[in-house]
Design an enzyme around this catalytic site. Structure first.
Site, PDB file in Angstrom:
ATOM      1  N   CYS A 160      -0.820  45.754 -42.299  1.00 60.62           N
ATOM      2  CA  CYS A 160       0.112  45.596 -43.201  1.00 60.62           C
ATOM      3  C   CYS A 160      -0.912  43.651 -43.699  1.00 60.62           C
ATOM      4  CB  CYS A 160       1.285  45.576 -43.173  1.00 60.62           C
ATOM      5  SG  CYS A 160       2.542  44.355 -44.043  1.00 60.62           S
ATOM      6  N   CYS A 163       2.039  41.716 -45.081  1.00 61.60           N
ATOM      7  CA  CYS A 163       3.064  40.920 -43.908  1.00 61.60           C
ATOM      8  C   CYS A 163       2.214  39.937 -42.672  1.00 61.60           C
ATOM      9  CB  CYS A 163       3.321  41.745 -42.714  1.00 61.60           C
ATOM     10  SG  CYS A 163       3.907  43.933 -43.488  1.00 61.60           S
ATOM     11  N   ASP A 164       1.185  40.127 -42.576  1.00 61.30           N
ATOM     12  CA  ASP A 164       1.072  39.762 -41.383  1.00 61.30           C
ATOM     13  C   ASP A 164      -0.716  38.481 -41.936  1.00 61.30           C
ATOM     14  OD1 ASP A 164       2.366  40.721 -39.912  1.00 61.30           O
ATOM     15  OD2 ASP A 164       0.727  42.395 -39.349  1.00 61.30           O
TER      16      ASP A 164
END
Ligand code: NDP
Length: 347
Positions: A160, A163-164
Protein backbone atom coordinates in the site's frame (compact mmCIF):
# COMPACT_ATOMS: atom_id res chain seq x y z
CA UNK A 1 -28.90 -7.49 22.91
CA UNK A 2 -31.83 -9.79 22.32
CA UNK A 3 -34.06 -10.46 19.40
CA UNK A 4 -37.68 -9.46 19.61
CA UNK A 5 -40.14 -12.31 20.09
CA UNK A 6 -41.27 -11.70 16.55
CA UNK A 7 -37.74 -12.02 15.28
CA UNK A 8 -37.11 -15.25 17.17
CA UNK A 9 -40.22 -16.79 15.75
CA UNK A 10 -39.16 -15.82 12.25
CA UNK A 11 -35.52 -16.72 12.63
CA UNK A 12 -35.05 -19.60 15.04
CA UNK A 13 -34.86 -23.24 13.96
CA UNK A 14 -38.17 -25.10 14.23
CA UNK A 15 -37.13 -26.89 17.43
CA UNK A 16 -35.76 -23.61 18.77
CA UNK A 17 -32.65 -25.52 19.82
CA UNK A 18 -30.22 -22.74 19.05
CA UNK A 19 -32.05 -19.42 19.28
CA UNK A 20 -28.72 -17.71 19.91
CA UNK A 21 -27.70 -18.51 16.36
CA UNK A 22 -30.28 -16.01 15.05
CA UNK A 23 -29.14 -12.53 14.17
CA UNK A 24 -30.77 -9.49 12.64
CA UNK A 25 -27.52 -8.64 10.90
CA UNK A 26 -24.64 -11.00 10.15
CA UNK A 27 -21.59 -9.11 8.93
CA UNK A 28 -19.06 -11.24 7.10
CA UNK A 29 -15.66 -9.65 7.50
CA UNK A 30 -14.01 -8.03 10.51
CA UNK A 31 -11.97 -5.30 8.83
CA UNK A 32 -12.63 -1.61 9.00
CA UNK A 33 -15.73 -2.00 6.81
CA UNK A 34 -17.34 -4.85 8.71
CA UNK A 35 -16.60 -3.37 12.13
CA UNK A 36 -17.90 0.07 11.13
CA UNK A 37 -21.15 -1.52 9.99
CA UNK A 38 -21.21 -3.45 13.28
CA UNK A 39 -21.03 -0.25 15.35
CA UNK A 40 -24.07 1.11 13.55
CA UNK A 41 -26.04 -2.14 13.58
CA UNK A 42 -25.45 -2.90 17.26
CA UNK A 43 -26.12 0.71 18.24
CA UNK A 44 -29.37 0.52 16.29
CA UNK A 45 -30.38 -2.30 18.65
CA UNK A 46 -30.02 -5.06 16.08
CA UNK A 47 -28.66 -8.38 17.23
CA UNK A 48 -25.39 -8.26 15.34
CA UNK A 49 -22.75 -10.87 14.57
CA UNK A 50 -19.39 -10.25 12.94
CA UNK A 51 -17.58 -13.22 11.42
CA UNK A 52 -14.07 -11.83 11.40
CA UNK A 53 -12.48 -14.81 9.69
CA UNK A 54 -9.48 -16.86 10.62
CA UNK A 55 -5.96 -16.12 9.45
CA UNK A 56 -4.87 -18.24 6.52
CA UNK A 57 -1.84 -16.23 5.42
CA UNK A 58 0.22 -13.24 6.51
CA UNK A 59 -1.81 -10.87 4.32
CA UNK A 60 -5.14 -12.22 5.52
CA UNK A 61 -5.60 -11.52 9.21
CA UNK A 62 -8.80 -10.91 11.21
CA UNK A 63 -9.01 -7.14 11.22
CA UNK A 64 -8.34 -6.96 7.50
CA UNK A 65 -5.91 -4.88 5.51
CA UNK A 66 -5.34 -2.35 8.29
CA UNK A 67 -3.71 -5.03 10.42
CA UNK A 68 -0.90 -4.97 7.88
CA UNK A 69 -0.57 -1.21 7.70
CA UNK A 70 2.37 0.05 9.67
CA UNK A 71 1.18 3.55 10.28
CA UNK A 72 -2.09 5.41 9.81
CA UNK A 73 -2.38 9.15 9.97
CA UNK A 74 -5.15 9.97 7.52
CA UNK A 75 -8.13 8.37 9.26
CA UNK A 76 -10.20 11.24 10.69
CA UNK A 77 -10.02 11.36 14.46
CA UNK A 78 -7.15 8.88 14.67
CA UNK A 79 -4.18 11.18 14.59
CA UNK A 80 -1.41 8.64 14.26
CA UNK A 81 -0.79 5.01 15.08
CA UNK A 82 -0.59 1.46 13.80
CA UNK A 83 -3.40 0.00 11.73
CA UNK A 84 -3.97 -2.73 14.29
CA UNK A 85 -4.45 -0.10 16.98
CA UNK A 86 -7.16 1.59 14.94
CA UNK A 87 -8.86 -1.76 14.32
CA UNK A 88 -8.69 -2.56 18.02
CA UNK A 89 -10.43 0.73 18.86
CA UNK A 90 -13.19 0.19 16.27
CA UNK A 91 -13.61 -3.44 17.37
CA UNK A 92 -13.97 -2.45 21.03
CA UNK A 93 -16.51 0.21 20.06
CA UNK A 94 -18.58 -2.38 18.19
CA UNK A 95 -18.41 -4.82 21.11
CA UNK A 96 -19.40 -2.14 23.60
CA UNK A 97 -22.57 -1.54 21.61
CA UNK A 98 -23.26 -5.27 21.87
CA UNK A 99 -21.97 -6.82 18.65
CA UNK A 100 -20.84 -10.43 18.89
CA UNK A 101 -17.51 -10.93 17.12
CA UNK A 102 -16.25 -14.43 16.45
CA UNK A 103 -13.10 -15.68 14.76
CA UNK A 104 -14.86 -17.85 12.21
CA UNK A 105 -14.75 -17.86 8.43
CA UNK A 106 -17.94 -17.98 6.38
CA UNK A 107 -17.72 -20.99 4.12
CA UNK A 108 -21.01 -20.80 2.28
CA UNK A 109 -24.35 -19.01 2.15
CA UNK A 110 -27.84 -20.26 1.63
CA UNK A 111 -30.07 -17.31 0.93
CA UNK A 112 -33.78 -16.97 1.65
CA UNK A 113 -33.95 -20.58 2.75
CA UNK A 114 -36.03 -20.29 5.94
CA UNK A 115 -39.58 -18.95 5.56
CA UNK A 116 -38.36 -17.57 2.22
CA UNK A 117 -36.47 -14.74 3.89
CA UNK A 118 -33.99 -15.97 6.49
CA UNK A 119 -30.47 -16.59 5.26
CA UNK A 120 -28.09 -19.28 6.48
CA UNK A 121 -24.40 -18.53 6.90
CA UNK A 122 -22.26 -21.61 7.38
CA UNK A 123 -18.86 -21.67 9.03
CA UNK A 124 -16.78 -24.73 9.79
CA UNK A 125 -18.45 -25.18 13.17
CA UNK A 126 -21.76 -23.37 13.05
CA UNK A 127 -24.76 -22.43 10.98
CA UNK A 128 -25.97 -18.91 11.70
CA UNK A 129 -29.37 -17.57 10.74
CA UNK A 130 -29.55 -14.02 9.51
CA UNK A 131 -32.37 -11.67 8.65
CA UNK A 132 -29.87 -9.58 6.74
CA UNK A 133 -26.25 -9.96 5.67
CA UNK A 134 -23.53 -7.42 5.02
CA UNK A 135 -20.67 -8.81 2.93
CA UNK A 136 -17.43 -7.04 3.85
CA UNK A 137 -14.74 -9.64 3.23
CA UNK A 138 -12.23 -7.29 1.64
CA UNK A 139 -9.50 -8.13 -0.81
CA UNK A 140 -6.16 -9.75 -0.38
CA UNK A 141 -3.05 -8.39 -2.07
CA UNK A 142 -1.28 -10.91 -4.26
CA UNK A 143 2.15 -11.90 -3.07
CA UNK A 144 5.29 -12.66 -5.00
CA UNK A 145 6.09 -15.72 -2.93
CA UNK A 146 9.81 -14.97 -2.77
CA UNK A 147 12.20 -15.41 0.17
CA UNK A 148 12.05 -12.53 2.65
CA UNK A 149 8.63 -11.27 1.60
CA UNK A 150 6.59 -12.78 4.39
CA UNK A 151 9.12 -12.04 7.11
CA UNK A 152 9.59 -8.40 6.10
CA UNK A 153 5.94 -7.56 5.54
CA UNK A 154 5.34 -4.26 7.38
CA UNK A 155 9.10 -3.82 7.83
CA UNK A 156 10.03 -2.50 4.41
CA UNK A 157 7.70 -4.63 2.31
CA UNK A 158 4.30 -3.09 1.66
CA UNK A 159 1.35 -3.49 -0.66
CA UNK A 160 0.00 0.00 0.00
CA UNK A 161 1.93 2.99 -1.33
CA UNK A 162 -0.63 5.53 -0.18
CA UNK A 163 -0.44 4.09 3.34
CA UNK A 164 3.32 3.74 3.68
CA UNK A 165 4.89 6.02 1.04
CA UNK A 166 5.30 8.87 3.48
CA UNK A 167 7.89 6.87 5.42
CA UNK A 168 10.29 6.87 2.48
CA UNK A 169 11.25 10.55 2.44
CA UNK A 170 14.50 10.86 0.43
CA UNK A 171 14.88 7.10 0.29
CA UNK A 172 15.08 4.61 -2.55
CA UNK A 173 12.21 2.25 -3.22
CA UNK A 174 11.25 -0.41 -5.74
CA UNK A 175 7.76 -1.13 -7.03
CA UNK A 176 7.01 -4.53 -8.57
CA UNK A 177 4.27 -4.76 -11.20
CA UNK A 178 3.32 -3.24 -14.51
CA UNK A 179 -0.39 -2.54 -14.07
CA UNK A 180 -2.22 0.66 -13.22
CA UNK A 181 -1.70 0.17 -9.51
CA UNK A 182 2.07 -0.27 -9.86
CA UNK A 183 2.34 2.81 -12.09
CA UNK A 184 0.15 4.90 -9.80
CA UNK A 185 2.06 3.69 -6.76
CA UNK A 186 5.40 4.49 -8.36
CA UNK A 187 4.25 7.99 -9.30
CA UNK A 188 2.81 8.50 -5.83
CA UNK A 189 6.09 7.42 -4.25
CA UNK A 190 8.03 10.04 -6.24
CA UNK A 191 6.47 12.60 -3.91
CA UNK A 192 8.63 11.27 -1.11
CA UNK A 193 11.38 9.01 -2.38
CA UNK A 194 14.47 10.37 -4.11
CA UNK A 195 14.51 7.39 -6.48
CA UNK A 196 11.83 4.91 -7.55
CA UNK A 197 12.55 1.73 -9.50
CA UNK A 198 9.64 0.11 -11.30
CA UNK A 199 9.98 -3.57 -12.13
CA UNK A 200 7.44 -4.88 -14.65
CA UNK A 201 7.97 -8.48 -15.65
CA UNK A 202 7.60 -7.72 -19.35
CA UNK A 203 9.01 -5.21 -21.84
CA UNK A 204 5.69 -3.39 -21.80
CA UNK A 205 3.34 -2.05 -19.17
CA UNK A 206 -0.11 -3.40 -18.70
CA UNK A 207 -1.08 0.07 -17.45
CA UNK A 208 -2.57 2.47 -19.96
CA UNK A 209 -3.54 6.11 -20.00
CA UNK A 210 -1.68 9.29 -19.11
CA UNK A 211 0.10 7.86 -16.05
CA UNK A 212 1.64 5.11 -18.14
CA UNK A 213 3.11 7.78 -20.41
CA UNK A 214 4.07 10.07 -17.56
CA UNK A 215 6.09 7.41 -15.80
CA UNK A 216 8.27 6.81 -18.84
CA UNK A 217 9.60 10.35 -18.57
CA UNK A 218 9.59 10.90 -14.84
CA UNK A 219 13.07 12.02 -13.72
CA UNK A 220 12.91 10.11 -10.44
CA UNK A 221 11.72 6.84 -11.99
CA UNK A 222 13.86 4.16 -13.59
CA UNK A 223 12.11 1.22 -15.19
CA UNK A 224 13.90 -2.11 -15.00
CA UNK A 225 12.09 -3.84 -17.84
CA UNK A 226 11.37 -7.56 -17.89
CA UNK A 227 12.57 -8.14 -14.36
CA UNK A 228 11.65 -11.11 -12.27
CA UNK A 229 11.97 -10.80 -8.53
CA UNK A 230 14.11 -13.45 -6.88
CA UNK A 231 14.45 -12.47 -3.21
CA UNK A 232 14.64 -9.63 -0.71
CA UNK A 233 17.83 -8.76 1.13
CA UNK A 234 17.38 -8.15 4.82
CA UNK A 235 19.55 -6.16 7.20
CA UNK A 236 18.67 -5.20 10.76
CA UNK A 237 15.19 -6.67 10.38
CA UNK A 238 14.25 -4.41 7.49
CA UNK A 239 14.64 -4.32 3.71
CA UNK A 240 18.15 -3.53 2.51
CA UNK A 241 17.82 -4.52 -1.12
CA UNK A 242 16.35 -6.81 -3.73
CA UNK A 243 17.62 -9.54 -5.99
CA UNK A 244 16.05 -9.87 -9.43
CA UNK A 245 16.73 -11.54 -12.75
CA UNK A 246 16.85 -9.64 -16.03
CA UNK A 247 17.58 -11.38 -19.33
CA UNK A 248 18.86 -14.39 -17.44
CA UNK A 249 21.30 -12.37 -15.35
CA UNK A 250 20.85 -12.19 -11.58
CA UNK A 251 21.29 -8.65 -10.29
CA UNK A 252 20.89 -6.89 -6.99
CA UNK A 253 19.85 -3.42 -6.06
CA UNK A 254 20.04 -1.43 -2.84
CA UNK A 255 16.58 -0.19 -1.83
CA UNK A 256 14.99 0.86 1.46
CA UNK A 257 11.51 -0.37 0.64
CA UNK A 258 9.69 -2.73 -1.69
CA UNK A 259 6.13 -2.14 -2.82
CA UNK A 260 4.40 -5.16 -4.28
CA UNK A 261 1.64 -4.07 -6.68
CA UNK A 262 0.81 -7.15 -8.69
CA UNK A 263 -2.94 -7.09 -8.19
CA UNK A 264 -5.43 -7.98 -5.51
CA UNK A 265 -7.98 -10.69 -5.25
CA UNK A 266 -11.31 -9.96 -3.57
CA UNK A 267 -11.98 -12.50 -0.83
CA UNK A 268 -15.19 -13.73 -2.37
CA UNK A 269 -14.47 -17.35 -3.21
CA UNK A 270 -16.97 -18.54 -0.62
CA UNK A 271 -19.78 -16.94 -2.68
CA UNK A 272 -19.34 -19.52 -5.44
CA UNK A 273 -22.60 -21.37 -5.82
CA UNK A 274 -24.61 -18.59 -4.15
CA UNK A 275 -26.80 -16.20 -6.16
CA UNK A 276 -24.59 -13.24 -5.20
CA UNK A 277 -23.08 -12.08 -8.47
CA UNK A 278 -19.42 -11.25 -8.85
CA UNK A 279 -17.62 -9.84 -11.88
CA UNK A 280 -14.98 -11.73 -13.80
CA UNK A 281 -12.34 -10.76 -11.23
CA UNK A 282 -14.46 -11.74 -8.24
CA UNK A 283 -15.61 -8.29 -7.08
CA UNK A 284 -19.18 -8.31 -5.76
CA UNK A 285 -21.60 -6.53 -8.06
CA UNK A 286 -23.94 -3.99 -6.45
CA UNK A 287 -26.94 -2.16 -7.85
CA UNK A 288 -26.28 1.38 -9.09
CA UNK A 289 -24.68 3.39 -6.33
CA UNK A 290 -26.26 1.34 -3.54
CA UNK A 291 -24.83 -1.49 -1.44
CA UNK A 292 -27.57 -3.92 -2.49
CA UNK A 293 -26.06 -6.91 -4.26
CA UNK A 294 -27.04 -7.70 -7.81
CA UNK A 295 -29.57 -10.51 -8.09
CA UNK A 296 -32.96 -10.86 -6.54
CA UNK A 297 -31.66 -11.20 -2.97
CA UNK A 298 -33.42 -8.81 -0.59
CA UNK A 299 -31.54 -8.23 2.66
CA UNK A 300 -28.04 -8.85 1.33
CA UNK A 301 -25.65 -5.91 1.08
CA UNK A 302 -21.96 -5.51 0.31
CA UNK A 303 -19.28 -2.88 0.92
CA UNK A 304 -15.55 -2.36 1.22
CA UNK A 305 -12.71 -3.78 -0.82
CA UNK A 306 -14.72 -6.83 -1.91
CA UNK A 307 -16.75 -4.35 -3.96
CA UNK A 308 -14.43 -1.41 -4.50
CA UNK A 309 -11.50 -1.71 -6.88
CA UNK A 310 -10.92 2.02 -7.16
CA UNK A 311 -10.75 3.95 -3.89
CA UNK A 312 -9.58 1.25 -1.45
CA UNK A 313 -9.13 3.57 1.52
CA UNK A 314 -10.00 2.73 5.11
CA UNK A 315 -12.29 5.72 5.38
CA UNK A 316 -14.11 5.04 2.11
CA UNK A 317 -14.60 1.39 3.10
CA UNK A 318 -15.93 2.41 6.49
CA UNK A 319 -18.27 4.96 4.92
CA UNK A 320 -19.66 2.54 2.36
CA UNK A 321 -20.15 -0.10 5.05
CA UNK A 322 -22.17 2.35 7.09
CA UNK A 323 -24.31 2.91 3.99
CA UNK A 324 -24.78 -0.87 3.89
CA UNK A 325 -25.97 -0.87 7.49
CA UNK A 326 -28.38 2.01 6.79
CA UNK A 327 -29.79 0.05 3.87
CA UNK A 328 -30.01 -3.08 6.05
CA UNK A 329 -31.75 -1.09 8.78
CA UNK A 330 -34.26 0.24 6.29
CA UNK A 331 -34.79 -3.29 5.00
CA UNK A 332 -35.30 -4.71 8.51
CA UNK A 333 -37.63 -1.97 9.70
CA UNK A 334 -39.58 -1.19 6.56
CA UNK A 335 -42.60 -3.50 6.39
CA UNK A 336 -42.91 -3.13 2.64
CA UNK A 337 -39.16 -3.80 2.23
CA UNK A 338 -38.75 -1.26 -0.52
CA UNK A 339 -35.08 -0.39 -0.93
CA UNK A 340 -33.71 3.00 0.00
CA UNK A 341 -33.41 5.09 -3.13
CA UNK A 342 -30.12 6.64 -4.16
CA UNK A 343 -30.36 10.25 -5.22
CA UNK A 344 -30.66 10.64 -8.97
CA UNK A 345 -27.53 12.12 -10.45
CA UNK A 346 -28.03 14.61 -13.26
CA UNK A 347 -25.42 16.26 -15.41
P1 NDP B 1 -3.43 -5.81 -12.79
O1 NDP B 1 -3.91 -7.22 -12.74
O2 NDP B 1 -3.99 -4.91 -13.81
O3 NDP B 1 -1.85 -5.82 -13.02
C1 NDP B 1 -1.02 -6.64 -12.28
C2 NDP B 1 0.40 -6.42 -12.74
O4 NDP B 1 1.25 -7.21 -11.93
C3 NDP B 1 0.65 -6.80 -14.18
O5 NDP B 1 1.58 -5.94 -14.76
C4 NDP B 1 1.23 -8.20 -14.03
O6 NDP B 1 2.15 -8.53 -15.05
C5 NDP B 1 1.99 -8.07 -12.76
N1 NDP B 1 2.16 -9.33 -12.09
C6 NDP B 1 1.20 -10.22 -11.74
N2 NDP B 1 1.75 -11.25 -11.08
C7 NDP B 1 3.08 -10.99 -11.00
C8 NDP B 1 4.18 -11.66 -10.44
N3 NDP B 1 4.04 -12.82 -9.80
N4 NDP B 1 5.41 -11.10 -10.53
C9 NDP B 1 5.57 -9.93 -11.17
N5 NDP B 1 4.57 -9.23 -11.73
C10 NDP B 1 3.34 -9.76 -11.64
O7 NDP B 1 -3.59 -5.26 -11.28
P2 NDP B 1 -3.72 -3.75 -10.78
O8 NDP B 1 -3.80 -3.83 -9.30
O9 NDP B 1 -2.65 -2.92 -11.36
O10 NDP B 1 -5.11 -3.25 -11.35
C11 NDP B 1 -6.31 -3.96 -11.04
C12 NDP B 1 -7.46 -3.31 -11.78
O11 NDP B 1 -7.71 -2.03 -11.23
C13 NDP B 1 -7.15 -3.13 -13.26
O12 NDP B 1 -8.34 -3.29 -13.98
C14 NDP B 1 -6.70 -1.68 -13.32
O13 NDP B 1 -6.90 -1.10 -14.61
C15 NDP B 1 -7.59 -1.05 -12.25
N6 NDP B 1 -6.97 0.15 -11.72
C16 NDP B 1 -7.30 1.31 -12.28
C17 NDP B 1 -6.75 2.48 -11.84
C18 NDP B 1 -7.14 3.72 -12.50
O14 NDP B 1 -7.85 3.66 -13.49
N7 NDP B 1 -6.72 4.87 -12.02
C19 NDP B 1 -5.80 2.50 -10.72
C20 NDP B 1 -5.49 1.19 -10.21
C21 NDP B 1 -6.06 0.07 -10.71
P3 NDP B 1 1.69 -8.84 -16.55
O15 NDP B 1 1.31 -7.53 -17.16
O16 NDP B 1 2.92 -9.45 -17.11
O17 NDP B 1 0.55 -9.81 -16.43
Amino acid sequence: MSLTADSIEECAPANNSEPNMCYDVVIIGGGVAGLSAAIYAARDGFRTLVLEGEPISNVDAPGGALMLTANIENFPGFVQGEGMELISIIRTQAEEFGADIVEERAESLQLNTVHGKIHLVKTEDHEYRAKSIILATGAVARQLGIPGETELYGRGVSTCATCDGFFYQDKTVAVVGGGDTAVEDALFLTRYAKKVYLLPRKYELRASGPEAREILEHPKVEILWASEMESIIEAEETVAGIVYKQEGEVKDLVVDGLFVAIGRDPATGFLAGSPVETDDEGYIKTIDNSTRVVGDIPGVFAAGDAVDRVFRQAITSAGKAVEAELEARHYLLSPEKTPLKSPTVTN
